[in-house]
Design a protein around this motif. Structure first.
Motif, PDB file in Angstrom:
ATOM      1  N   LEU A  33      26.525  31.331  36.971  1.00  0.00           N
ATOM      2  CA  LEU A  33      26.769  32.486  37.846  1.00  0.00           C
ATOM      3  C   LEU A  33      25.381  32.419  38.479  1.00  0.00           C
ATOM      4  N   PHE A  34      25.323  31.955  39.862  1.00  0.00           N
ATOM      5  CA  PHE A  34      24.097  32.227  40.827  1.00  0.00           C
ATOM      6  C   PHE A  34      24.194  33.614  41.192  1.00  0.00           C
ATOM      7  N   PRO A  35      23.123  33.987  42.064  1.00  0.00           N
ATOM      8  CA  PRO A  35      23.272  35.378  42.691  1.00  0.00           C
ATOM      9  C   PRO A  35      24.627  35.623  43.446  1.00  0.00           C
ATOM     10  N   GLN A  36      25.141  34.667  44.319  1.00  0.00           N
ATOM     11  CA  GLN A  36      26.108  34.633  45.045  1.00  0.00           C
ATOM     12  C   GLN A  36      27.501  33.630  44.852  1.00  0.00           C
ATOM     13  N   SER A  37      27.314  33.423  43.597  1.00  0.00           N
ATOM     14  CA  SER A  37      28.284  32.369  43.328  1.00  0.00           C
ATOM     15  C   SER A  37      29.925  33.577  43.075  1.00  0.00           C
ATOM     16  N   ASP A  38      31.085  32.325  43.270  1.00  0.00           N
ATOM     17  CA  ASP A  38      32.481  32.842  42.841  1.00  0.00           C
ATOM     18  C   ASP A  38      32.605  33.362  41.660  1.00  0.00           C
ATOM     19  N   ILE A  39      33.483  34.369  41.577  1.00  0.00           N
ATOM     20  CA  ILE A  39      33.847  34.853  40.090  1.00  0.00           C
ATOM     21  C   ILE A  39      35.421  34.492  40.086  1.00  0.00           C
ATOM     22  N   ASP A  40      35.881  33.153  39.356  1.00  0.00           N
ATOM     23  CA  ASP A  40      36.983  32.678  39.379  1.00  0.00           C
ATOM     24  C   ASP A  40      37.402  32.825  37.823  1.00  0.00           C
ATOM     25  N   LEU A  41      38.772  33.268  37.939  1.00  0.00           N
ATOM     26  CA  LEU A  41      39.351  34.064  36.806  1.00  0.00           C
ATOM     27  C   LEU A  41      40.626  33.510  36.680  1.00  0.00           C
ATOM     28  N   LEU A  42      41.379  33.294  35.329  1.00  0.00           N
ATOM     29  CA  LEU A  42      42.566  33.088  35.058  1.00  0.00           C
ATOM     30  C   LEU A  42      43.243  34.114  34.330  1.00  0.00           C
ATOM     31  N   VAL A  43      44.316  34.568  34.588  1.00  0.00           N
ATOM     32  CA  VAL A  43      45.208  35.451  33.889  1.00  0.00           C
ATOM     33  C   VAL A  43      46.367  34.835  33.173  1.00  0.00           C
ATOM     34  N   LEU A  44      46.435  34.511  32.056  1.00  0.00           N
ATOM     35  CA  LEU A  44      47.521  33.694  31.270  1.00  0.00           C
ATOM     36  C   LEU A  44      48.452  34.681  30.768  1.00  0.00           C
ATOM     37  N   ALA A  45      49.778  34.371  31.185  1.00  0.00           N
ATOM     38  CA  ALA A  45      50.815  35.260  30.581  1.00  0.00           C
ATOM     39  C   ALA A  45      52.335  34.628  31.137  1.00  0.00           C
ATOM     40  N   GLU A  46      53.193  35.046  30.496  1.00  0.00           N
ATOM     41  CA  GLU A  46      54.468  34.434  30.763  1.00  0.00           C
ATOM     42  C   GLU A  46      54.950  35.259  32.158  1.00  0.00           C
ATOM     43  N   PRO A  47      55.898  34.617  32.739  1.00  0.00           N
ATOM     44  CA  PRO A  47      56.385  35.269  34.094  1.00  0.00           C
ATOM     45  C   PRO A  47      56.971  36.804  34.088  1.00  0.00           C
TER      46      PRO A  47
END
Length: 859
Positions: free
Chosen positions: A78-92
């Motif tokens: 994570l650089f000072p201006q990097s994106d914060i990419d997330l995955l939320v894993l869950a059933e529908p």
């Protein structure tokens, strides 16, 4: 860690403040010299803390949701201006029930200053989404933030090779993606504003190797490939060194930009160089040193990237049976390989044998990865040409006289061999020039010049160069021109005149390689004078017989002229893709033709003005008669100024006759044509003279979006003007319609000239970073006062200058317009309204007014 509070706004404010404090602390540590890769890891941990805390605040306990960091965040970078990419894993069903909580979670992160981009998917949806290899790329680096091992295992299973992209297919997709990505940047990192993340040799190329290692072998760092035999220890060390260098550049760039920025733009280069501790010295600017470091890092990354991709292919496809070429070389899967390990290390001459064999077979894909690595290991032992025996030097010269000599030099430069053989070339490798005239590093510009020369040698006509393919066959020894091209800029960055320094280097090289004195003297002269033809064509009036005579005297013979002409064309066209145009092609071709005739006639018989006038008038008559347009041409000739027959080509004179004959005598005569192609227009104006007319013409053209390349301003009989302009659209994507330009210009000239004012334009971003102190000089010559002007170029510059001349009631009798990147170098011949030279008081007042106009923003 921010203090615990109950309300979301209060938590977000505290979290934002804590993150700002953390980033400021990291920035101080960066400025103190702490490695950037350590700081990105620390910043990742800090963001992890905030993300987990926000998750716990928003998600009810017991909900079957898992949270992962993906992409660069998952990788822990994570650089000072990097994106914060997330995955939320869950059933529908769980996703639907958790929507309010998830919305609150995302909003809380944004309020805390974290621009999170979460994807919410089930395991099955991850499999479907991974059909897009870019999605798979992000998911394979998933790192659990709030997840049980069972959930992490479910994600791994969802994107396993048996469900989405086998390792071999993933490799193919990534190679194609990299090729397309590199093409977006012209397949080179050596431009003025390179992208240090996505450009060739940037961090993305390193990331790609990591993704392939992870997908193919399940290892998360390149170091592990050493143990698997796919990467040499020396290569791993080099990649890690360059990764750290690129990380430091990117971290510093984010700090000075204050936003997400991956291009080393002019706006930030000087600030970043200062922040990284570079300082100016007598040879180089701090910014040039920083950029040279980047270019060299990118070159090394590209070399090793090529090798490792080839080894990945061999891992999946096998090495195949070797096909013997000779006792020393063989083909492996279409790549050139040495038959004996360590053979390249034994003798420097073996390296030249490698390139000779490579050049002899145009079907080869390149060097085999193991041979390329062996060549890299041999580099430190390759001596400079001055330190070897003459037979080894002869091997190098044989390469220049053999097949594909330019490709050979390009390969040797890219692989580092040329810099070892010619140490002066190593000094300019990766050396940028902080201006807008040169858009490549010195070494890449040199290679571009050599490629242009190779195109001339092909015998195929190139519409950009009208006579180059006809001149090339006259060269006595083409390899001499290649050497002149190789050395023409090699003296840059050492202080002093680079042409003189390069000429000294060229002579030493030629003498060491046993070239004859005649050949050595030619190459030395070409390097020393490689700017002569360009400067003569663009800054002097090449229709003046005296100019041609002086130039011919410097060139002295036809062979030199042909060599210099081709070198000049290749040099200008290799400086910037935008710099070469039809107008420059015509200028140089005309200068070559006129000089050739002067040399044929003999320098002891210079052409007199009257003879030139008679020749041009006769040639124009012949053109008009041949096309059936000779009616009343003598009457039209009588309305032309004498100097028009001296300074115009016969085809121009014939065209002007047709335009004047078709126009009413009581209105402005305006003609517009494309003389040689679609790059520029020729504009001809004949009308009764009026004060301020030159300014009105220039301003009218400027308001139509046409920039003036050259202006020829002549006084005609009976108080008329006879002006010719070569113009080019300021937006080169737009090809103006000649009839529309003609109509608009005639309309403008029929009205009140004083009402015409320069258009208001904003200054392009890149010009703001290249400030040239304006220079003005006044010289009294026959016909008036010559004004020499050097300053920053910008949109509307000539229109502003013309406005000032109009306000001072000056008459313009001639103008020479030349632009070199961000630098304008213009000449004007002016007089007062009585056709007298300017008095000291007039010059002083004009100087002040011009400087005020040049220093200000565009009107």
């Amino acid at each position: 860690m921010p203090p615990a509070v109950d309300l979301d706004p209060a938590w977000a404010a505290a979290a934002r403040a804590w993150l700002v404090q953390s980033d400021a602390r990291f920035a101080r540590r960066f400025d103190a010299g702490e490695p950037a890769d350590k700081l990105v890891a620390l910043r990742t941990r800090a963001v992890d803390t905030l993300v987990r805390d926000a998750w716990q605040r928003c998600m009810p306990e017991g909900d079957a949701l898992a949270l992962f960091a993906v992409g660069g965040y998952g990788r822990g970078e994570l650089f000072p201006q990097s994106d914060i990419d997330l995955l939320v894993l869950a059933e529908p069903e769980v996703q639907r029930n958790a929507q309010p909580a998830l919305a609150r979670f995302v909003a809380l992160l944004w309020d805390a200053g974290l621009q999170a981009s979460p994807a919410v998917r089930s395991a099955g949806e991850c499999t479907e989404a991974a059909a897009d290899q870019t999605v798979l790329t992000a998911l394979i680096e998933a790192r659990p933030l709030v997840a049980w091992e069972e959930e992490a295992a479910a994600l791994r299973a969802a994107i396993a090779p048996d469900r989405a992209w086998s390792p071999r297919a993933f490799l193919e997709a990534k190679v194609v993606e990299q090729r397309q990505r590199h093409a977006r940047f012209g397949d080179t990192s050596d431009n003025l504003e390179p992208n240090i993340k996505d450009g060739p040799g940037g961090l993305r190329d390193l990331h790609m190797l990591g993704w392939l290692a992870l997908r193919s072998f399940g290892v998360r760092d390149l170091e592990a490939l050493v143990g698997l035999g796919h990467l040499g220890p020396d290569e791993a060390i080099a990649l890690e060194r360059e990764r750290r260098a690129l990380c430091r550049l990117r971290y510093g760039l984010h700090l000075v930009a204050g936003r997400r920025e991956e291009r080393l733009r002019f706006d930030y280069q000087k600030l970043l160089a200062t922040r990284l501790g570079y300082v100016d010295d007598g040879d180089s600017l701090a910014v040039e040193k920083m950029m040279q470091g980047f270019y060299r890092s990118a070159a090394i990354v590209r070399r090793i990237n090529d090798r490792l991709l080839q080894r990945f292919e061999e891992h999946f496809d096998g090495t195949a049976l070797a096909e013997q070429i000779d006792a020393d070389f063989e083909r492996r899967r279409g790549y050139l390989a040495t038959r004996t390990p360590g053979w390249l290390l034994r003798d420097p001459a073996n390296v030249f044998a490698l390139f000779a064999t490579w050049a002899a077979d145009s079907e080869l894909h390149g060097l085999h990865s193991q041979t390329a690595r062996e060549l890299a290991q041999a580099l430190p032992g390759i001596p400079a040409y001055i330190d070897v025996a003459s037979p080894v030097r002869a091997r190098f010269m044989a390469l220049l006289r053999g097949p594909q000599p330019v490709k050979v030099l390009e390969r040797m430069a890219r692989l580092g061999v040329l810099g070892r053989w010619i140490p002066a070339f190593a000094q300019v490798s990766g050396r940028m020039q902080f201006d807008l005239f040169h858009v490549y590093t010195v070494d890449q510009h040199t290679l571009a010049v050599l490629k242009n020369l190779a195109a001339f040698a092909s015998g195929q006509g190139d519409p950009r160069f009208s006579i180059a393919h006809r001149v090339w066959p006259s060269l006595r020894k083409p390899e001499l021109l290649l050497l002149a091209g190789l050395f023409h800029d090699i003296g840059k960055g050492r202080g002093g005149d680079h042409s003189e320094l390069g000429a000294v280097d060229a002579r030493e090289f030629c003498e060491a390689h046993a070239l004859s004195e005649a050949d050595t003297a030619l190459i030395e002269w070409l390097v020393r004078k490689h700017l002569l033809m360009s400067v003569t064509a663009q800054k002097q009036d090449i229709t003046d017989p005296e100019v041609i005579h002086r130039f011919a005297g410097e060139v002295a013979d036809r062979q030199r002229l042909d060599y210099l002409y081709l070198l000049t064309c290749a040099d200008i066209a290799g400086t910037s893709p935008k710099l070469w145009n039809d107008w420059k092609d015509r200028l140089l071709a005309d200068l070559h033709t006129a000089t050739r005739l002067a040399l044929r006639r003999g320098l002891e018989h210079p052409v007199a003005a009257e003879q030139r006038i008679d020749e041009n008038r006769a040639a124009a008559r012949a053109l008009l008669s041949a096309s059936g347009d000779d009616a009343s041409m003598e009457d039209v000739f009588a309305r032309m100024p004498r100097d028009n027959f001296l300074r115009s080509r016969p085809d121009q004179i014939a065209w002007q006759v047709r335009v004047m004959r078709a126009a009413p005598r009581d209105r402005p005569v305006v003609g517009v044509r494309y003389p040689t192609g679609r790059d520029g227009l020729e504009v001809f104006v004949h009308m009764r003279d009026r004060d301020g007319l030159f300014a009105a013409l220039v301003i009218a053209l400027d308001r139509m979006g046409l920039g003036v390349l050259q202006a020829r301003v002549l006084d005609g009989p009976d108080g008329t003007i006879f002006d010719t302009f070569h113009v080019q659209p300021m937006d080169t994507r737009i090809a103006p319609v000649s009839t529309q330009v003609e109509t608009q210009l005639a309309k403008a000239l029929s009205g009140d000239l004083a009402c015409l004012q320069p258009a208001r334009r904003s200054q392009p971003r890149h010009l703001r970073h290249f400030r040239i102190a304006p220079q003005l000089d006044f010289t009294e010559i026959a016909g008036g006062t010559r004004i020499g002007l050097v300053c920053n170029d910008r949109p509307g510059l000539l229109a502003d200058i013309a406005r000032v001349l109009r306000e001072h009631r000056l008459r313009v009798h001639d103008a020479r317009i030349a632009t070199f990147g961000e630098r304008a170098e213009d000449l004007f011949l002016v007089s007062d309204e009585h056709d007298h030279t300017l008095q000291p008081a007039q010059r002083d007042a004009l100087r002040d007014a011009l400087l005020a106009a040049l220093d200000g923003e565009p009107r």
